[in-house]
Motif scaffolding. Structure first.
Motif, PDB file in Angstrom:
ATOM      1  N   UNK A  97      57.409 -25.772  -3.454  1.00 14.80           N
ATOM      2  CA  UNK A  97      56.758 -24.867  -4.415  1.00 14.80           C
ATOM      3  C   UNK A  97      56.675 -25.513  -5.791  1.00 14.80           C
ATOM      4  N   UNK A  98      57.741 -26.193  -6.199  1.00 17.00           N
ATOM      5  CA  UNK A  98      57.747 -26.868  -7.495  1.00 17.00           C
ATOM      6  C   UNK A  98      56.678 -27.956  -7.561  1.00 17.00           C
ATOM      7  N   UNK A  99      56.559 -28.725  -6.504  1.00 19.00           N
ATOM      8  CA  UNK A  99      55.533 -29.779  -6.461  1.00 19.00           C
ATOM      9  C   UNK A  99      54.134 -29.190  -6.549  1.00 19.00           C
ATOM     10  N   UNK A 100      53.922 -28.071  -5.870  1.00 20.64           N
ATOM     11  CA  UNK A 100      52.613 -27.397  -5.930  1.00 20.64           C
ATOM     12  C   UNK A 100      52.317 -26.956  -7.363  1.00 20.64           C
ATOM     13  N   UNK A 101      53.307 -26.363  -8.024  1.00 18.55           N
ATOM     14  CA  UNK A 101      53.114 -25.918  -9.406  1.00 18.55           C
ATOM     15  C   UNK A 101      52.812 -27.093 -10.337  1.00 18.55           C
ATOM     16  N   UNK A 150      45.943 -27.954 -13.749  1.00 16.16           N
ATOM     17  CA  UNK A 150      44.618 -27.605 -14.278  1.00 16.16           C
ATOM     18  C   UNK A 150      44.108 -26.311 -13.666  1.00 16.16           C
ATOM     19  N   UNK A 151      44.257 -26.181 -12.336  1.00 19.68           N
ATOM     20  CA  UNK A 151      43.761 -24.979 -11.658  1.00 19.68           C
ATOM     21  C   UNK A 151      44.512 -23.734 -12.125  1.00 19.68           C
ATOM     22  N   UNK A 152      45.831 -23.856 -12.297  1.00 18.45           N
ATOM     23  CA  UNK A 152      46.622 -22.708 -12.740  1.00 18.45           C
ATOM     24  C   UNK A 152      46.265 -22.311 -14.166  1.00 18.45           C
ATOM     25  N   UNK A 153      46.013 -23.310 -15.017  1.00 16.72           N
ATOM     26  CA  UNK A 153      45.579 -22.999 -16.386  1.00 16.72           C
ATOM     27  C   UNK A 153      44.225 -22.299 -16.372  1.00 16.72           C
ATOM     28  N   UNK A 154      43.335 -22.719 -15.460  1.00 16.10           N
ATOM     29  CA  UNK A 154      42.030 -22.079 -15.354  1.00 16.10           C
ATOM     30  C   UNK A 154      42.136 -20.629 -14.914  1.00 16.10           C
TER      31      UNK A 154
END
Length: 394
Positions: free
Chosen positions: A122-126, A131-135
């Motif tokens: 999960x940490x690696x995914x985050x 960029x996608x999460x900021x979007x």
């Protein structure tokens, strides 16, 4: 002898797992040119955590773990404190990742391997999807955030506080189970609500129908019936969206029943599958007659508002109570009358009530299936009436 042989093997696997976790996190950080820690650093930090946990256990000194954490934190903070380039990354994310890597190494030694590996993934995914999460964060409105927070309140604050025991006649009403069903329905609706918010720019009839059906098939039916009335050119695409939304109802019910009672789903599946196949045939016919699939998705109500959840919970509890009482007094016919009346406004409540009554042994599985089908028919009759009255003959 077997225990002596197994111990070194277990220890070796723990260190290999720790190394793998460190390499996983380090691989992602290695791709970041501004990061002060990469593959080797993360791998060594994870191994250090495991070694330190081993030593702390052998010498019975838990304080070694805290000292190790402080040393790792001081090391990575010092690395970022030395950079002089203005405008460079502050390194906060990498610092936290390094500290977490150390803790994961400690967890692995204490035989929390599965949890440690899951947290590492999960940490690696985050870290990777920055960029996608900021979007996504930039596109979330205050209403979207409120929806997520309200669902969290329903799930993690209200649900654990409720008693898990039966009340009322024959112990029919279990507050915990009632609210669990509220959480289930609200969760499914929230997924559709948020997905519909992010998919509006796509303007696809297929996606709009799918997500509209998850949020509220009745609201979607009403919105697009009105649109068809206002714009004659939108009749075709509105018909497609309405049909897809109501096909989703059958899938939604299958998921809800499957979660609540998988055995009952096996008995209900042929009916749901048959209805879905007929709907798909109608959908293919409609799609062949129109090619313009553009349509703006409706903004539907937040499905996790406390008043919406309370309304559904009260409806579910009332239907459960009335269905149990009528089925005991009037048999199956009374239950079907309740199912028809309830299905006019909400299929989920009578569906979950029927499942619960079956699990309590109050009604037979065949009666529960029949009640659910009656509710679906009543719901479809109401929507058909809305389509004719609001949308017109076309």
């Amino acid at each position: 002898m077997d225990n002596l042989d197994a111990e070194p093997l277990r220890t070796g696997l723990q260190f290999l797992t720790s190394l793998a976790v460190g390499l996983l996190l380090g691989l992602e950080r290695q791709r970041n040119p501004t990061a002060k820690a990469g593959l080797r650093t993360f791998a060594l930090v994870a191994l250090f955590g495991t070694v330190n946990a081993l030593l702390a256990e052998k010498v019975a000194s838990p304080w070694l773990l805290a000292v190790g954490l402080l040393l790792v934190g001081a090391m990575i903070i010092a690395a970022y404190a030395e950079q002089d380039e203005p405008g460079t990354d502050s390194g906060t994310t990498t610092v936290i990742a390094v500290l977490l890597c150390y803790c994961l190494g400690v967890m692995i030694w204490h035989q929390q391997t599965q949890l440690a590996v899951a947290v590492a993934i999960v940490t690696t995914i985050l870290l990777h999807f920055k960029t996608e999460l900021h979007g996504i964060s930039a596109r979330l409105t205050p209403q979207d955030i409120a929806s997520i927070l309200q669902f969290a309140v329903l799930t993690f604050i209200v649900l654990p506080l409720l008693p898990d025991r039966g009340y009322g006649p024959h112990g029919t009403i279990n507050p915990y189970h009632v609210w669990l069903m509220v959480v289930l329905v609200s969760g499914v609706s929230l997924v559709g609500y948020l997905a519909l918010r992010f998919a509006r720019e796509e303007r696809g009839a297929l996606l709009t129908g799918l997500l509209g059906g998850l949020v509220s098939s009745t609201a979607t039916t009403l919105v697009y019936a009105r649109q068809a009335r206002r714009d004659a050119d939108a009749v075709g695409v509105s018909s497609v969206i309405i049909l897809i939304a109501n096909l989703v109802v059958l899938v939604r019910l299958a998921v809800i029943v499957g979660v609540a009672d998988v055995a009952l789903l096996g008995k209900l599946a042929p009916t749901l599958f048959g209805g879905a196949m007929l709907g798909v045939l109608g959908l293919l016919f409609l799609r062949r007659e129109q090619t313009d699939s553009s349509s703006r998705g409706p903004i539907l109500a937040n499905p996790t508002q406390l008043k919406v959840a309370l309304r559904f919970g009260l409806m579910y509890a009332l239907v459960l109570l009335v269905s149990g009482w009528i089925s005991a007094k009037a048999g199956a016919l009374g239950l079907y009358a309740v199912a028809f009346a309830s299905g006019l406004t909400d299929v989920d409540a009578i569906t979950l009530s029927s499942v619960q009554l079956t699990k309590l042994g109050r009604i037979a599985a065949a009666q529960a299936v029949a009640a659910i089908v009656v509710a679906i028919v009543a719901n479809m009759l109401l929507k058909s009436t809305l389509i004719v009255a609001v949308g017109g003959r076309a």
